[in-house]
Design a protein around this motif. Structure first.
Motif, mmCIF file in Angstrom:
data_model
loop_
_atom_site.group_PDB
_atom_site.id
_atom_site.type_symbol
_atom_site.label_atom_id
_atom_site.label_comp_id
_atom_site.label_asym_id
_atom_site.label_seq_id
_atom_site.Cartn_x
_atom_site.Cartn_y
_atom_site.Cartn_z
ATOM 1 N N TYR A 1 0.851 -1.177 0.000
ATOM 2 C CA TYR A 1 0.000 0.000 0.000
ATOM 3 C C TYR A 1 0.896 1.239 0.000
ATOM 4 O O TYR A 1 2.017 1.215 0.527
ATOM 5 C CB TYR A 1 -0.884 0.059 1.247
ATOM 6 N N GLN B 1 0.822 5.496 0.984
ATOM 7 C CA GLN B 1 0.094 6.530 1.720
ATOM 8 C C GLN B 1 0.789 7.868 1.516
ATOM 9 O O GLN B 1 1.933 8.041 1.902
ATOM 10 C CB GLN B 1 0.038 6.178 3.210
ATOM 11 N N LEU C 1 -4.792 4.949 2.628
ATOM 12 C CA LEU C 1 -3.928 3.942 2.021
ATOM 13 C C LEU C 1 -4.495 3.513 0.675
ATOM 14 O O LEU C 1 -5.680 3.207 0.563
ATOM 15 C CB LEU C 1 -3.834 2.724 2.937
ATOM 16 N N PHE D 1 3.869 0.825 2.550
ATOM 17 C CA PHE D 1 3.652 -0.207 3.557
ATOM 18 C C PHE D 1 3.490 -1.571 2.905
ATOM 19 O O PHE D 1 2.656 -1.737 2.005
ATOM 20 C CB PHE D 1 2.399 0.088 4.385
ATOM 21 N N ILE E 1 -5.355 -7.440 8.209
ATOM 22 C CA ILE E 1 -4.050 -7.262 7.589
ATOM 23 C C ILE E 1 -3.051 -6.830 8.644
ATOM 24 O O ILE E 1 -3.354 -5.990 9.485
ATOM 25 C CB ILE E 1 -4.134 -6.205 6.465
ATOM 26 N N PHE F 1 0.475 -4.946 9.036
ATOM 27 C CA PHE F 1 1.308 -4.026 8.282
ATOM 28 C C PHE F 1 2.723 -3.961 8.847
ATOM 29 O O PHE F 1 2.939 -4.129 10.050
ATOM 30 C CB PHE F 1 0.723 -2.610 8.325
ATOM 31 N N GLY F 2 3.662 -3.683 7.964
ATOM 32 C CA GLY F 2 4.987 -3.311 8.397
ATOM 33 C C GLY F 2 4.991 -1.868 8.871
ATOM 34 O O GLY F 2 3.972 -1.170 8.800
ATOM 35 N N SER F 3 6.136 -1.421 9.335
ATOM 36 C CA SER F 3 6.226 -0.074 9.894
ATOM 37 C C SER F 3 6.421 0.999 8.824
ATOM 38 O O SER F 3 6.425 2.183 9.137
ATOM 39 C CB SER F 3 7.341 -0.003 10.932
#
Lengths: 115, 115
Positions: A36, A38, A44, A90, A103, A105-107
């Motif tokens: 994604y 942003q 997102l 992301f 979901i 998410f990573g940072s």
């Protein structure tokens, strides 16, 4: 437990240069994987997804990603970046038995573009 | 299709006050998700609904938080007795949730600032 690691917090590339954003996931079964984007003040937006099949997936805005099961990776690439690509990216993994699950998410990786 | 709509976009409140956010999903989407995103982090899952049923809640969702989706359409997220640590962006997403290639579409979020 499922998790996503994006090792690069911030990346700067020159406009027109190629880009690769790294993503590693932890998941026992075949994962549902997402990238994604942003932009400031925006929600997102889905760039691309991997559910099954061809491990090289194409997305919007000229992005692609490759699923490598042996490396537990799903890196995002673009051959030539544009100034408008500056944003937060992301990587994410679907955490459940179906793609309809939540979901994780990573940072995130913040991408800056050098003129 | 107007996308996922969230209201308000910004909310400033004093510690100890109650706040309520609203999310209108894409019409005919039967799944609705809430996530929270703090500065410099990826979104974290809070809860999700299938139609009006709340199917999963994260441990992040303390007893001060409550979410509803009374008619299986819009949803509200209420935070009681707000704390400074509640300051974050609250994101809503919706999906068709019929299995297969399910994609979550995100709203622009509600930014909460607790003073």
């Amino acid at each position: 437990a499922q998790s996503v690691t994006q090792p690069d917090i911030h990346i700067t590339v020159s406009e027109g240069a190629s880009l690769e954003l790294r993503c590693n996931y932890s998941y026992g079964a075949t994962p549902y994987l997402f990238w994604y984007v942003q932009s400031p003040g925006q929600g997102l937006q889905l760039l691309l997804k991997y559910f099954s099949g061809d491990t090289l997936v194409q997305g919007i805005k000229g992005f692609e990603a490759e699923f490598k099961r042996s490396q537990s990776s799903f890196n995002l690439r673009k051959p030539s970046v544009h100034w408008s690509d500056a944003a937060e990216y992301f990587c994410a993994v679907g955490a459940g038995y179906s793609s309809a699950s939540k979901i994780i998410f990573g940072s995130g990786t913040r991408l800056s573009i050098r003129p | 299709d107007t996308g996922v709509s969230q209201d308000p976009r910004h909310k400033i409140t004093k510690r100890g006050q109650n706040v309520t956010f609203r999310c209108d999903p894409i019409s005919e989407h039967n799944r609705l998700y809430w996530y929270r995103q703090t500065l410099g982090q990826g979104p974290e899952f809070l809860t999700y609904f299938q139609n009006e049923a709340q199917l999963e809640k994260s441990r992040l969702l303390s007893d001060r938080f409550s979410a509803e989706r009374p008619k299986g359409s819009f949803s509200t997220l209420e935070i009681q007795r707000t704390e400074q640590g509640d300051s974050a962006m609250y994101l809503c997403a919706s999906s068709l949730g019929t299995g297969g290639q399910n994609i979550q579409y995100f709203g622009a979020g509600t930014r909460l600032s607790v003073l």
